[in-house]
Design an enzyme around this catalytic site. Structure first.
Site, PDB file in Angstrom:
ATOM      1  N   SER A 166       0.672  -0.916  -0.003  1.00 33.38           N
ATOM      2  CA  SER A 166      -0.010   0.001  -0.074  1.00 33.38           C
ATOM      3  C   SER A 166       0.948   1.222   0.044  1.00 33.38           C
ATOM      4  O   SER A 166       1.602   1.454  -1.037  1.00 33.38           O
ATOM      5  CB  SER A 166      -0.982   0.027   1.049  1.00 33.38           C
ATOM      6  OG  SER A 166      -2.015   1.126   1.094  1.00 33.38           O
ATOM      7  N   ASP A 262      -9.688  -3.584  -5.568  1.00 33.24           N
ATOM      8  CA  ASP A 262      -9.013  -2.508  -4.659  1.00 33.24           C
ATOM      9  C   ASP A 262      -9.186  -1.240  -5.446  1.00 33.24           C
ATOM     10  O   ASP A 262      -9.023  -1.059  -6.826  1.00 33.24           O
ATOM     11  CB  ASP A 262      -7.644  -3.222  -4.691  1.00 33.24           C
ATOM     12  CG  ASP A 262      -6.715  -2.206  -3.855  1.00 33.24           C
ATOM     13  OD1 ASP A 262      -7.150  -1.152  -3.159  1.00 33.24           O
ATOM     14  OD2 ASP A 262      -5.374  -2.244  -3.806  1.00 33.24           O
ATOM     15  N   HIS A 292      -8.087  -4.539  -1.017  1.00 34.50           N
ATOM     16  CA  HIS A 292      -6.979  -3.754  -0.316  1.00 34.50           C
ATOM     17  C   HIS A 292      -6.614  -4.513   1.022  1.00 34.50           C
ATOM     18  O   HIS A 292      -7.668  -4.616   1.668  1.00 34.50           O
ATOM     19  CB  HIS A 292      -7.151  -2.403  -0.404  1.00 34.50           C
ATOM     20  CG  HIS A 292      -5.941  -1.576  -0.318  1.00 34.50           C
ATOM     21  ND1 HIS A 292      -5.122  -1.425  -1.003  1.00 34.50           N
ATOM     22  CD2 HIS A 292      -5.466  -1.030   1.062  1.00 34.50           C
ATOM     23  CE1 HIS A 292      -4.106  -0.710  -0.705  1.00 34.50           C
ATOM     24  NE2 HIS A 292      -4.139  -0.553   0.554  1.00 34.50           N
TER      25      HIS A 292
END
Length: 320
Positions: A166, A262, A292
């Site tokens: 991320s 995501d 995600h």
């Protein structure tokens, strides 16, 4: 405005995780004070991360940075050989405002265990206390420090890789770009659903619109994380939006992992395409029906274990 989303489209294991979270009536992260947000995130990582893989050694270290000491954590899955070992430098996710050495301890242990090589996690500074570019500058300083002190740590400075998830994935990509012509020679980069573009224009990406209501990374949470990190900083600066880089030649081989549902999916795809166009070797894995943050759920989602094993195999190959 992002589109409504039918959660039944998600992988059944992910649906179970989200159902358990809903049953506990956890408020949305973006509604919490920052200290509580960090504590909830740390607790979730411990709860969902599964087994804490045993290590031969886990040692806290400190690197010298522009704003002061940067905490590090060194993981060794096996006794050190006489010869220096390869190492992966890991940058945790958390939207530049949450996450730390403990929130990603189980991921780091899993990667180190499966790769058989050392791993060093970096506890870079977070917003809102330290907005951009403090966190990125911490990352660059920590990597330079690790490379410069590799011998004393029993590591091989010529066999270093960087990985992150991320926000940490974006920081890993950034580091490879910023350090390309330096004394630091990174062998590989592993980017798990990286956040690569913080410009306002990125809000129009199709995956942002299509998946913006898919938990945990909703449009609202993305905004709550990005705004304190950016503050008044230039969103086109490559330290926060590495997707905008025009020259990607001679970067380390990359493994990019994305998730079908995501909001950041398109950023991973676009970076794959740009790296390939620049002649960089890219392995790309797009995991169907995933969300995600799924690699943090290795205790409940089998795809997380599979992907981390793939990443470890990629690192073994590139660091050999």
């Amino acid at each position: 405005m992002s589109e409504p989303f039918d959660l039944s489209r998600l992988d059944p294991e992910v649906q179970t995780v989200l159902g358990e979270m809903a049953a506990h009536s956890l408020p949305p992260l973006e509604t919490l004070p920052i200290t509580q947000m960090r504590e909830v995130y740390r607790t979730l990582g411990d709860h969902l991360g599964g087994e804490a893989k045993p290590m031969h050694e886990v040692r806290d270290l400190s690197a010298e940075g522009p704003l002061g000491p940067i905490p590090l954590r060194l993981y060794r899955p096996r006794p050190a050989d006489a010869a220096p070992t390869a190492a992966t430098i890991y940058l945790h996710g958390g939207g530049w405002i949450i996450g730390d050495l403990d929130s990603h301890d189980k991921i780091c242990r899993r990667l180190a265990h499966a790769s058989g090589e050392a791993l060093i996690a970096v506890d870079y500074r977070l917003a809102p206390e330290h907005p951009a570019p403090d966190g990125p500058e911490d990352v660059l300083a920590a990597i330079r420090w690790i490379a410069a002190n590799a011998e004393s740590l029993g590591l091989d400075a010529s066999r270093l890789a960087v990985a992150g998830d991320s926000a940490g994935g974006g920081l890993a990509a950034m580091a490879c770009q910023q350090l390309r012509d330096s004394a630091v020679a990174l062998r590989a980069q592993v980017l798990f659903y990286p956040g690569l573009d913080l410009t306002p224009e990125s809000d129009a990406l199709p995956s942002r619109q299509r998946n913006g209501q898919v938990p945990p990374l909703t449009t609202e949470l993305m905004r709550a994380m990005a705004e304190p990190f950016i503050g008044g900083f230039d969103t086109r600066d490559l330290r926060v939006s590495p997707l905008l880089a025009s020259d990607l030649q001679a970067l380390p081989p990359a493994l990019i992992v994305t998730a079908e549902f995501d909001a950041l999916l398109d950023e991973g795809r676009l970076y794959r395409d740009k790296l390939q166009a620049a002649g960089v070797a890219v392995s790309y894995v797009e995991v169907p029906r995933m969300i995600h943050g799924f690699i943090e759920m290795a205790g409940a989602v089998s795809a997380a274990v599979s992907v981390l094993d793939q990443a470890a195999a990629f690192l073994r190959q590139r660091l050999a």
